[in-house]
Design an enzyme around this catalytic site. Structure first.
Site, PDB file in Angstrom:
ATOM      1  N   THR A 148      62.557  49.082  62.585  1.00  0.00           N
ATOM      2  CA  THR A 148      61.898  48.264  63.264  1.00  0.00           C
ATOM      3  C   THR A 148      60.323  48.246  62.638  1.00  0.00           C
ATOM      4  O   THR A 148      59.705  49.261  62.392  1.00  0.00           O
ATOM      5  CB  THR A 148      61.592  49.014  64.803  1.00  0.00           C
ATOM      6  OG1 THR A 148      62.848  49.229  65.066  1.00  0.00           O
ATOM      7  CG2 THR A 148      60.916  48.031  65.456  1.00  0.00           C
ATOM      8  N   LYS A 187      63.565  42.404  68.227  1.00  0.00           N
ATOM      9  CA  LYS A 187      63.605  43.887  68.494  1.00  0.00           C
ATOM     10  C   LYS A 187      61.975  44.209  69.113  1.00  0.00           C
ATOM     11  O   LYS A 187      61.899  45.070  70.038  1.00  0.00           O
ATOM     12  CB  LYS A 187      64.018  44.566  67.025  1.00  0.00           C
ATOM     13  CG  LYS A 187      63.416  45.870  67.203  1.00  0.00           C
ATOM     14  CD  LYS A 187      64.381  46.604  67.985  1.00  0.00           C
ATOM     15  CE  LYS A 187      64.273  47.918  67.904  1.00  0.00           C
ATOM     16  NZ  LYS A 187      64.793  49.036  69.047  1.00  0.00           N
ATOM     17  N   LYS A 195      54.156  52.775  67.328  1.00  0.00           N
ATOM     18  CA  LYS A 195      54.313  51.689  66.220  1.00  0.00           C
ATOM     19  C   LYS A 195      55.025  50.335  67.019  1.00  0.00           C
ATOM     20  O   LYS A 195      54.547  49.448  66.788  1.00  0.00           O
ATOM     21  CB  LYS A 195      55.258  52.127  65.358  1.00  0.00           C
ATOM     22  CG  LYS A 195      55.728  51.050  64.192  1.00  0.00           C
ATOM     23  CD  LYS A 195      56.864  51.462  63.411  1.00  0.00           C
ATOM     24  CE  LYS A 195      57.983  51.452  64.238  1.00  0.00           C
ATOM     25  NZ  LYS A 195      59.238  51.533  63.382  1.00  0.00           N
TER      26      LYS A 195
HETATM   27  P1  NAD Z   1      63.267  59.263  61.443  1.00  0.00           P
HETATM   28  O1  NAD Z   1      61.822  59.330  61.092  1.00  0.00           O
HETATM   29  O2  NAD Z   1      63.918  60.149  62.164  1.00  0.00           O
HETATM   30  O3  NAD Z   1      64.077  58.983  60.213  1.00  0.00           O
HETATM   31  C1  NAD Z   1      63.407  58.104  58.750  1.00  0.00           C
HETATM   32  C2  NAD Z   1      63.809  58.693  57.576  1.00  0.00           C
HETATM   33  O4  NAD Z   1      63.485  57.943  56.553  1.00  0.00           O
HETATM   34  C3  NAD Z   1      63.532  60.426  57.498  1.00  0.00           C
HETATM   35  O5  NAD Z   1      64.436  60.981  57.304  1.00  0.00           O
HETATM   36  C4  NAD Z   1      62.589  60.385  56.239  1.00  0.00           C
HETATM   37  O6  NAD Z   1      62.509  61.324  55.586  1.00  0.00           O
HETATM   38  C5  NAD Z   1      63.020  58.980  55.552  1.00  0.00           C
HETATM   39  N1  NAD Z   1      61.897  58.284  54.558  1.00  0.00           N
HETATM   40  C6  NAD Z   1      60.973  57.994  54.820  1.00  0.00           C
HETATM   41  N2  NAD Z   1      60.025  57.659  53.761  1.00  0.00           N
HETATM   42  C7  NAD Z   1      61.280  57.198  52.944  1.00  0.00           C
HETATM   43  C8  NAD Z   1      61.291  56.777  51.643  1.00  0.00           C
HETATM   44  N3  NAD Z   1      60.236  56.414  50.985  1.00  0.00           N
HETATM   45  N4  NAD Z   1      62.645  56.703  50.933  1.00  0.00           N
HETATM   46  C9  NAD Z   1      63.476  57.620  51.410  1.00  0.00           C
HETATM   47  N5  NAD Z   1      63.623  57.949  52.817  1.00  0.00           N
HETATM   48  C10 NAD Z   1      62.478  57.978  53.414  1.00  0.00           C
HETATM   49  O7  NAD Z   1      63.175  57.886  62.281  1.00  0.00           O
HETATM   50  P2  NAD Z   1      64.423  57.160  63.096  1.00  0.00           P
HETATM   51  O8  NAD Z   1      64.342  57.474  64.759  1.00  0.00           O
HETATM   52  O9  NAD Z   1      65.813  57.460  62.291  1.00  0.00           O
HETATM   53  O10 NAD Z   1      64.033  55.739  62.779  1.00  0.00           O
HETATM   54  C11 NAD Z   1      64.174  54.884  61.832  1.00  0.00           C
HETATM   55  C12 NAD Z   1      63.915  53.360  62.394  1.00  0.00           C
HETATM   56  O11 NAD Z   1      64.744  53.068  63.263  1.00  0.00           O
HETATM   57  C13 NAD Z   1      62.533  53.327  62.733  1.00  0.00           C
HETATM   58  O12 NAD Z   1      62.119  52.088  62.276  1.00  0.00           O
HETATM   59  C14 NAD Z   1      62.577  53.358  64.184  1.00  0.00           C
HETATM   60  O13 NAD Z   1      61.752  52.479  64.896  1.00  0.00           O
HETATM   61  C15 NAD Z   1      63.959  52.545  64.433  1.00  0.00           C
HETATM   62  N6  NAD Z   1      64.868  52.948  65.586  1.00  0.00           N
HETATM   63  C16 NAD Z   1      64.734  54.178  66.019  1.00  0.00           C
HETATM   64  C17 NAD Z   1      65.381  54.260  67.361  1.00  0.00           C
HETATM   65  C18 NAD Z   1      65.515  55.610  67.695  1.00  0.00           C
HETATM   66  O14 NAD Z   1      65.924  55.729  68.975  1.00  0.00           O
HETATM   67  N7  NAD Z   1      64.954  57.012  66.949  1.00  0.00           N
HETATM   68  C19 NAD Z   1      66.016  53.340  67.998  1.00  0.00           C
HETATM   69  C20 NAD Z   1      66.061  52.193  67.423  1.00  0.00           C
HETATM   70  C21 NAD Z   1      65.428  51.753  66.207  1.00  0.00           C
END
Ligand code: NAD
Length: 321
Positions: A96, A171, A246
Site C-alpha cells: 500500500t 486501496k 501511513k
Molecule cells: P511488515 O512490516 O510485516 O513486512 C514488510 C517486510 O518488508 C519486512 O519483513 C521488512 O523486513 C521487509 N523490507 C523492508 N524494506 C525492505 C527492503 N528494502 N528489501 C527487502 N525487504 C524489505 O508489513 P506487512 O504487514 O506485511 O505489510 C506489507 C504491505 O502490505 C504494507 O504496504 C501494508 O500497508 C500492506 N498491507 C498490510 C496488511 C496487514 O494487515 N498487515 C493488509 C493489507 C495491506
C-alpha cells in the site's frame, strides 16, 4: 511450473508466499530481515540472498513492502529489480503506497521496457493466510490478465480497478473506510461494556445488525470473542499502528489534492499519532480503543516494558536497502 520472485516476507508476504508454494509455484523470497527469510524457507520458499537472486529467471516479481520509499529503493539503483530482472518478467507491487510513487513505478517500468501492475490487497493477515485477499489491479489489460494467473492462489476476489494507479487509489479509499470503522468499533465496544452488556452477546447482536463491518468481524478490540483479534494477544500487531497511520495519511493527502473534507480520517489519524508518540507504533492499530476510557485502560491490554519503535526499525530497513 512458473517461478515467482518475492521481495518483502513480513506479516503479509510470508502468508501470501505460503499459498503460492502450496499451489505448486517455485517462490524465491528475499527480505532484509534474515529471520523472515529463514522462516519462509521452512515453508518451502527458496531463500534468496539479494534482490538480484530473487528476480533471477522469475516469470513474475511481487513486492510486498511497508511504504513507497521502500518499494522504490528495491526497484531502483544498481542492486534493484530494474537493473537485474529480465524484461520479460512481469512486475507487480502489492504494497500500500502513495499514488505519486505508484505512478513513478509504472512510468519508469514502461520506459525501461517492463510491464508493471499495481495490485494492492485487502483482507489482513487472516485473508493472506486463508488465500482470500481482495486484489485491486491497475494497469494495462494484458498485464492485469497475466498477473491474475499468479494472484489466483492468494485471492478470494480479483478486481480490475482500471488504468495505472487505480488499484492503489481504490486501496487508499478502502483503507480510510477501515480506519474510520476502527473508531466505531473502539467506541461501540467500550460503550457496550460500560452499559453492562455481555461482550459476546453484544458482538453477536452487532454481527446481525447495522453495526456489522469487516473491522467488527475481524479486529473487534475485546478479548475472548474472535480468534483474529489482537485483543487476545496483548495487541501484538496484525497490522501495525505505523502502517495504519501511513494508510490514513495517504487518504488525507489524496483528499487534500482532490479538495475534499475528510474530518473522520483526521480524527483517527490523530489517535494513531498519539500511540506513536507513546512508543507504540509497532503494536496493533486497534489499540486506539484505549483512548475511549479516560484512564486509558483496556481489557486485553497490559503495557509492556519493551515497547519498540517501528520508525527506528523502518529507518534501519531503508538504510540497509
Ligand atoms: P511488515 O512490516 O510485516 O513486512 C514488510 C517486510 O518488508 C519486512 O519483513 C521488512 O523486513 C521487509 N523490507 C523492508 N524494506 C525492505 C527492503 N528494502 N528489501 C527487502 N525487504 C524489505 O508489513 P506487512 O504487514 O506485511 O505489510 C506489507 C504491505 O502490505 C504494507 O504496504 C501494508 O500497508 C500492506 N498491507 C498490510 C496488511 C496487514 O494487515 N498487515 C493488509 C493489507 C495491506
Amino acid at each position: 511450473m512458473s517461478t515467482i520472485g518475492w521481495i518483502g516476507i513480513g506479516n503479509m508476504g510470508a502468508r501470501m508466499c505460503g499459498n503460492l508454494v502450496n499451489a505448486g509455484f517455485t517462490v524465491q523470497g528475499y527480505d532484509l530481515n534474515p529471520d523472515a527469510v529463514a522462516a519462509a524457507a521452512e515453508h518451502g520458499v527458496r531463500p534468496a540472498s539479494s534482490v538480484a537472486d530473487a528476480v533471477n529467471d522469475a516469470d513474475v516479481v511481487f513486492t510486498m513492502l511497508p511504504k513507497g520509499r521502500h518499494v522504490l529503493s528495491v526497484f531502483d539503483g544498481p542492486d534493484g529489480i530494474w537493473a537485474h530482472a529480465d524484461k520479460s518478467t512481469l512486475l507487480v507491487d502489492s504494497s500500500t503506497i502513495d499514488i505519486a510513487t505508484c505512478r513513478v513505478l509504472h512510468e519508469r517500468s514502461r520506459e525501461q521496457g517492463f510491464h508493471f501492475v499495481d495490485a494492492p490487497v485487502s483482507g489482513g493477515i487472516s485473508g493472506a493466510a486463508d488465500g482470500t485477499l481482495a486484489f485491486m489491479l491497475g494497469g494495462g489489460a494484458e498485464d492485469k490478465a497475466r498477473a491474475s494467473r499468479f494472484i489466483e492462489p492468494m485471492s478470494g476476489k480479483i478486481f480490475d480497478a482500471g488504468e495505472a494507479t487505480m488499484g492503489i487509489a481504490a486501496k487508499i479509499a478502502n483503507n480510510m473506510m477501515l480506519c474510520i470503522d476502527m473508531l466505531a468499533n473502539s467506541e461501540g465496544s467500550q460503550l457496550a461494556e460500560q452499559l453492562g452488556l455481555d461482550p459476546k452477546v453484544f458482538w453477536e447482536i452487532a454481527s446481525a445488525s447495522s453495526g456489522r463491518s469487516w473491522a467488527q468481524q475481524t479486529w473487534y478490540p475485546v478479548p475472548g470473542i474472535i480468534p483474529t483479534s489482537a485483543a487476545d494477544n496483548n495487541f501484538d500487531a496484525t497490522f501495525t499502528v505505523d502502517l495504519a497511520r501511513k494508510d490514513v495519511g495517504l487518504a488525507l493527502e489524496a483528499g487534500k489534492d482532490a479538495g475534499i473534507n475528510l474530518p473522520a480520517a483526521g480524527l483517527v489519524s490523530g489517535q494513531f499519532d498519539r500511540l506513536i508518540d507513546e512508543g507504540l507504533s509497532a503494536k496493533d492499530c486497534i489499540l486506539i480503543a484505549k483512548y475511549v476510557n479516560p484512564d486509558e485502560s483496556l481489557r486485553g491490554w497490559t503495557p509492556d516494558s519493551d515497547t519498540d519503535d517501528a520508525d527506528d526499525a523502518d529507518d534501519a530497513d531503508t538504510d540497509a536497502a
